[in-house]
Scaffold this motif. Sequence first.
Motif, PDB file in Angstrom:
ATOM      1  N   GLN A 150      22.630  -8.034   3.045  1.00 36.30           N
ATOM      2  CA  GLN A 150      21.407  -8.621   3.609  1.00 36.30           C
ATOM      3  C   GLN A 150      20.257  -7.603   3.672  1.00 36.30           C
ATOM      4  N   PHE A 151      20.597  -6.305   3.706  1.00 37.21           N
ATOM      5  CA  PHE A 151      19.541  -5.274   3.787  1.00 37.21           C
ATOM      6  C   PHE A 151      19.151  -4.735   2.419  1.00 37.21           C
ATOM      7  N   HIS A 152      19.942  -5.079   1.393  1.00 37.45           N
ATOM      8  CA  HIS A 152      19.737  -4.462   0.081  1.00 37.45           C
ATOM      9  C   HIS A 152      18.853  -5.293  -0.840  1.00 37.45           C
ATOM     10  N   SER A 153      17.625  -5.498  -0.411  1.00 42.54           N
ATOM     11  CA  SER A 153      16.623  -6.133  -1.284  1.00 42.54           C
ATOM     12  C   SER A 153      16.037  -5.030  -2.173  1.00 42.54           C
ATOM     13  N   PRO A 154      15.462  -5.428  -3.312  1.00 46.32           N
ATOM     14  CA  PRO A 154      14.932  -4.393  -4.226  1.00 46.32           C
ATOM     15  C   PRO A 154      13.939  -3.435  -3.572  1.00 46.32           C
ATOM     16  N   ARG A 155      12.966  -3.946  -2.829  1.00 45.45           N
ATOM     17  CA  ARG A 155      11.962  -3.035  -2.262  1.00 45.45           C
ATOM     18  C   ARG A 155      12.502  -2.215  -1.094  1.00 45.45           C
ATOM     19  N   ASN A 156      13.480  -2.781  -0.341  1.00 41.44           N
ATOM     20  CA  ASN A 156      14.129  -1.965   0.695  1.00 41.44           C
ATOM     21  C   ASN A 156      14.848  -0.779   0.055  1.00 41.44           C
ATOM     22  N   LEU A 157      15.565  -1.058  -1.017  1.00 44.15           N
ATOM     23  CA  LEU A 157      16.317   0.012  -1.690  1.00 44.15           C
ATOM     24  C   LEU A 157      15.380   1.013  -2.357  1.00 44.15           C
ATOM     25  N   LEU A 158      14.283   0.513  -2.889  1.00 48.18           N
ATOM     26  CA  LEU A 158      13.312   1.412  -3.513  1.00 48.18           C
ATOM     27  C   LEU A 158      12.731   2.376  -2.482  1.00 48.18           C
ATOM     28  N   LEU A 159      12.382   1.861  -1.303  1.00 52.50           N
ATOM     29  CA  LEU A 159      11.843   2.736  -0.259  1.00 52.50           C
ATOM     30  C   LEU A 159      12.909   3.703   0.253  1.00 52.50           C
ATOM     31  N   SER A 209       7.749   2.811  -8.661  1.00 60.01           N
ATOM     32  CA  SER A 209       7.109   2.158  -7.521  1.00 60.01           C
ATOM     33  C   SER A 209       5.950   1.263  -7.961  1.00 60.01           C
ATOM     34  N   GLU A 210       5.229   1.704  -8.999  1.00 59.16           N
ATOM     35  CA  GLU A 210       4.088   0.909  -9.483  1.00 59.16           C
ATOM     36  C   GLU A 210       4.520  -0.485  -9.933  1.00 59.16           C
ATOM     37  N   ILE A 211       5.748  -0.569 -10.453  1.00 60.69           N
ATOM     38  CA  ILE A 211       6.243  -1.871 -10.914  1.00 60.69           C
ATOM     39  C   ILE A 211       6.374  -2.849  -9.749  1.00 60.69           C
ATOM     40  N   PHE A 212       6.701  -2.325  -8.573  1.00 69.48           N
ATOM     41  CA  PHE A 212       6.952  -3.174  -7.404  1.00 69.48           C
ATOM     42  C   PHE A 212       5.776  -3.223  -6.429  1.00 69.48           C
ATOM     43  N   GLN A 213       4.710  -2.457  -6.690  1.00 69.48           N
ATOM     44  CA  GLN A 213       3.739  -2.192  -5.624  1.00 69.48           C
ATOM     45  C   GLN A 213       2.905  -3.389  -5.169  1.00 69.48           C
ATOM     46  N   LEU A 262      13.712   2.957 -14.385  1.00 65.75           N
ATOM     47  CA  LEU A 262      14.959   3.322 -13.700  1.00 65.75           C
ATOM     48  C   LEU A 262      15.689   4.407 -14.502  1.00 65.75           C
ATOM     49  N   SER A 263      15.646   4.268 -15.823  1.00 68.52           N
ATOM     50  CA  SER A 263      16.323   5.238 -16.698  1.00 68.52           C
ATOM     51  C   SER A 263      15.653   6.602 -16.634  1.00 68.52           C
ATOM     52  N   LEU A 310       0.832  -1.213   0.000  1.00 68.36           N
ATOM     53  CA  LEU A 310       0.000   0.000   0.000  1.00 68.36           C
ATOM     54  C   LEU A 310       0.865   1.260   0.000  1.00 68.36           C
ATOM     55  N   LEU A 311       1.993   1.197   0.692  1.00 64.15           N
ATOM     56  CA  LEU A 311       2.895   2.350   0.718  1.00 64.15           C
ATOM     57  C   LEU A 311       3.435   2.629  -0.685  1.00 64.15           C
ATOM     58  N   LEU A 312       3.837   1.573  -1.392  1.00 67.99           N
ATOM     59  CA  LEU A 312       4.345   1.774  -2.753  1.00 67.99           C
ATOM     60  C   LEU A 312       3.227   2.249  -3.688  1.00 67.99           C
ATOM     61  N   ALA A 313       1.999   1.767  -3.447  1.00 67.89           N
ATOM     62  CA  ALA A 313       0.868   2.246  -4.242  1.00 67.89           C
ATOM     63  C   ALA A 313       0.633   3.737  -3.975  1.00 67.89           C
ATOM     64  N   LEU A 314       0.788   4.132  -2.713  1.00 60.82           N
ATOM     65  CA  LEU A 314       0.668   5.550  -2.344  1.00 60.82           C
ATOM     66  C   LEU A 314       1.728   6.378  -3.066  1.00 60.82           C
ATOM     67  N   VAL A 315       2.953   5.882  -3.082  1.00 62.70           N
ATOM     68  CA  VAL A 315       4.036   6.595  -3.777  1.00 62.70           C
ATOM     69  C   VAL A 315       3.707   6.727  -5.265  1.00 62.70           C
ATOM     70  N   GLY A 316       3.115   5.684  -5.835  1.00 67.65           N
ATOM     71  CA  GLY A 316       2.706   5.739  -7.237  1.00 67.65           C
ATOM     72  C   GLY A 316       1.681   6.840  -7.479  1.00 67.65           C
ATOM     73  N   GLU A 317       0.757   6.977  -6.558  1.00 67.62           N
ATOM     74  CA  GLU A 317      -0.284   8.005  -6.695  1.00 67.62           C
ATOM     75  C   GLU A 317       0.286   9.410  -6.500  1.00 67.62           C
ATOM     76  N   VAL A 318       1.239   9.533  -5.586  1.00 72.28           N
ATOM     77  CA  VAL A 318       1.907  10.834  -5.401  1.00 72.28           C
ATOM     78  C   VAL A 318       2.638  11.213  -6.691  1.00 72.28           C
ATOM     79  N   GLY A 319       3.153  10.214  -7.380  1.00 68.35           N
ATOM     80  CA  GLY A 319       3.782  10.471  -8.684  1.00 68.35           C
ATOM     81  C   GLY A 319       2.773  10.987  -9.696  1.00 68.35           C
ATOM     82  N   GLU A 320       1.585  10.377  -9.711  1.00 64.08           N
ATOM     83  CA  GLU A 320       0.526  10.832 -10.623  1.00 64.08           C
ATOM     84  C   GLU A 320       0.120  12.272 -10.302  1.00 64.08           C
ATOM     85  N   LEU A 321       0.032  12.562  -9.013  1.00 60.38           N
ATOM     86  CA  LEU A 321      -0.318  13.916  -8.567  1.00 60.38           C
ATOM     87  C   LEU A 321       0.753  14.917  -9.020  1.00 60.38           C
TER      88      LEU A 321
END
Lengths: 148, 148, 148, 148
Positions: free
Chosen positions: C39-48, D58-62, D86-87, B46-57
Motif C-alpha cells: 500500500q505504501f509502494h506507489s511509484p512516486r513514494n518509492l522514487l522519493l 525524477s523529471e519523468i514523474f515531476q 532507471l537503467s 515541485l519537489l521532484l522538479a527540484l530534484v531534477g534541477e539538482v541533477g542538472e546542477l
Amino acid sequence: MKEKEDSSIAMAEGDGEGVTLGDLKKKMADFAKERDWDQFHSPRNLLLALVGEVGELSEIFQWRGEVPRGLPGWDEKEKEHLGEELSDVLLYLVRLADVCGVDLGGAALRKMEINARKYPVQYCKGSSKKYIHYASENSGSNGSTDEL
Amino acid sequence: MKEKEDSSIAMAEGDGEGVTLGDLKKKMADFAKERDWDQFHSPRNLLLALVGEVGELSEIFQWRGEVPRGLPGWDEKEKEHLGEELSDVLLYLVRLADVCGVDLGGAALRKMEINARKYPVQYCKGSSKKYIHYASENSGSNGSTDEL
Amino acid sequence: MKEKEDSSIAMAEGDGEGVTLGDLKKKMADFAKERDWDQFHSPRNLLLALVGEVGELSEIFQWRGEVPRGLPGWDEKEKEHLGEELSDVLLYLVRLADVCGVDLGGAALRKMEINARKYPVQYCKGSSKKYIHYASENSGSNGSTDEL
Amino acid sequence: MKEKEDSSIAMAEGDGEGVTLGDLKKKMADFAKERDWDQFHSPRNLLLALVGEVGELSEIFQWRGEVPRGLPGWDEKEKEHLGEELSDVLLYLVRLADVCGVDLGGAALRKMEINARKYPVQYCKGSSKKYIHYASENSGSNGSTDEL
C-alpha cells in the motif's frame, strides 16, 4: 545596516520576506570563517552536502502519497521540520553559489526574465502541453516528456 | 510595480545581494498565476522538479574531479550555465516553500541560530572532527560519518 | 542455475556476483507483501525514498574532497556503511522498476547496447571531449557541458 | 562467453530476470576500459553522474501528480524512456560500487537480512506507523517522520 535590522525583526516575528540573499551569504560566510571551516567548503563538497539535504527533504514527503498545498493535517512539529530541511537546502545552495563566485540573486532574476520571454502568457496560458514543454525545456530534459 | 523596478535595477547591475526571498516568492507566484500553472504546482510535483534541477546542477560538476573555489579556468558560458542551474534550484525551492506555507527566510534565519548555538566557536574551531559531527548531525545522517 | 544457488552462499561469502535482478525483485516483493506494505509502494513514494537514499549515499562522500578508487584509508565500518547505502539505493530502484512494470535487467542491457553503438571505440577512445559529449548526451543534459 | 550469450538471449526476449550484478559490473568495466574512460570514473565523479541520472528519472514523474502502479495510460515511448533512465541510475550505481571495491550484490542481500531481522512480520504487518518507523530508520532520517 537597515537590512540587518529588518532581518532580526523578521526573525523575531517569523516573517522572513525581507531576508536578502546577501544576508544569507554573509551569515554563512561568517559562520564558516569563525569556525575555520572554509577548508571544507569546496564546490563539490558543498554540492554533495546539498544533495544530502535534498534527500532529507524528500524523506519528509516520501511515504505520504500526494500532499495538498498548505499541508492540511500536518502538525506544527512536522512543519517546523520541513522548514529546517528547506533551510538546509537553501543555505548550502547560497554557500555553493558564493564559493563559486556566482551572484545567485542576480542570476535568479535573469533566469526569471529568460523564462518570461520564452513562455509568453498568451502562448502558454492554461496549456499543460506548453507547461510540460516549458518544464522539460527548463529542466534540460531530453524532451521526451513532451509526449505526455 | 516598485519591486519590478528594483529587480530590473538589480539585474541590470548584476548585483543580486539585495534580492529578497519575498521578491522571488512573489515573482514565482505571479509567473505561475499569469499562465494558469498553479494547477501543476503541488508540493510533490515541485519537489521532484527540484530534484531534477539538482541533477542538472550535478551534471555541471560531474566529470571535473575536484573543482577549486572561484572556478579558475571556467569560461563565461560555463559560469552562466552554472548560474542558471543554481537559479532553477533556488526558484523551485522558493516555490515549494510557498505552496507549503513555509516562511523560508524566517526558517533559514532560525536554522542558522540553531546551528550557531549548537556549534559554539570555541568548541568547533578548526576541528574537522567536530565539523564532520556538525555536518552529520546537521544533515540527519545516522552519524556513522563520525567515524571519519 | 549454479549462480542462483550461489546467492545464499554468496551472502555468507560476501560474493554477490551471481545475484540476479530477478532475485532482488522477488525478495523485495515478498518483503513488502509479508508486511502488507504494498500500500505504501506507489511509484512516486518509492522514487522519493530513492532520492532520500541517494542523499544518504552523498553524505558519506560529502566532506572528503576527492576520493581515490578503492577507498584507501577507509576503515571496515565506513566501507560497510557505504555498502548499506549503495544497497538501499539499489533496492528501491529495483522495487520502483517492479511497480512500474519495467524489466530493469533487460532495459539495462539494451541501454548498454545503445551506448556501445552510439560511442564506437575507435571514435571515442581516450577522448575526454567525446566522453563529455557522451556523458552529456547520456544524461540528457542540455548539452552545454559540451563546452567543457 | 557464456554470460554474454545469456545476456543477449535475455535482451532478445526482453526478460532480464537472470541478469546478474556481476554481468553488469563486467560490461560497465569493459565499456570504460575499451574507451580509456577509467580516468573519468572516480567515486565522486560517478556519484555526481548518478545524481544527474536520478534527476532525469525524477523529471519523468515531476508534473504527473500521483502515478498508479503499472503506469496505466503511459504509452510505449514513455515506458521506454523510463526504462532508460532507471537503467542509467543502475549502471552508474553498479560502476560506483565497483570502483569503490564494494560487492553490491552481497551487500544488498545482507541489507535485506538486516531489514528482515529488524522488522519481523508479526510486529510490522499492516502497520503504517511501524512502516514509517522502518522507513525513517532505514533512510537515516532524524525520525521526526515518526510523528506521521
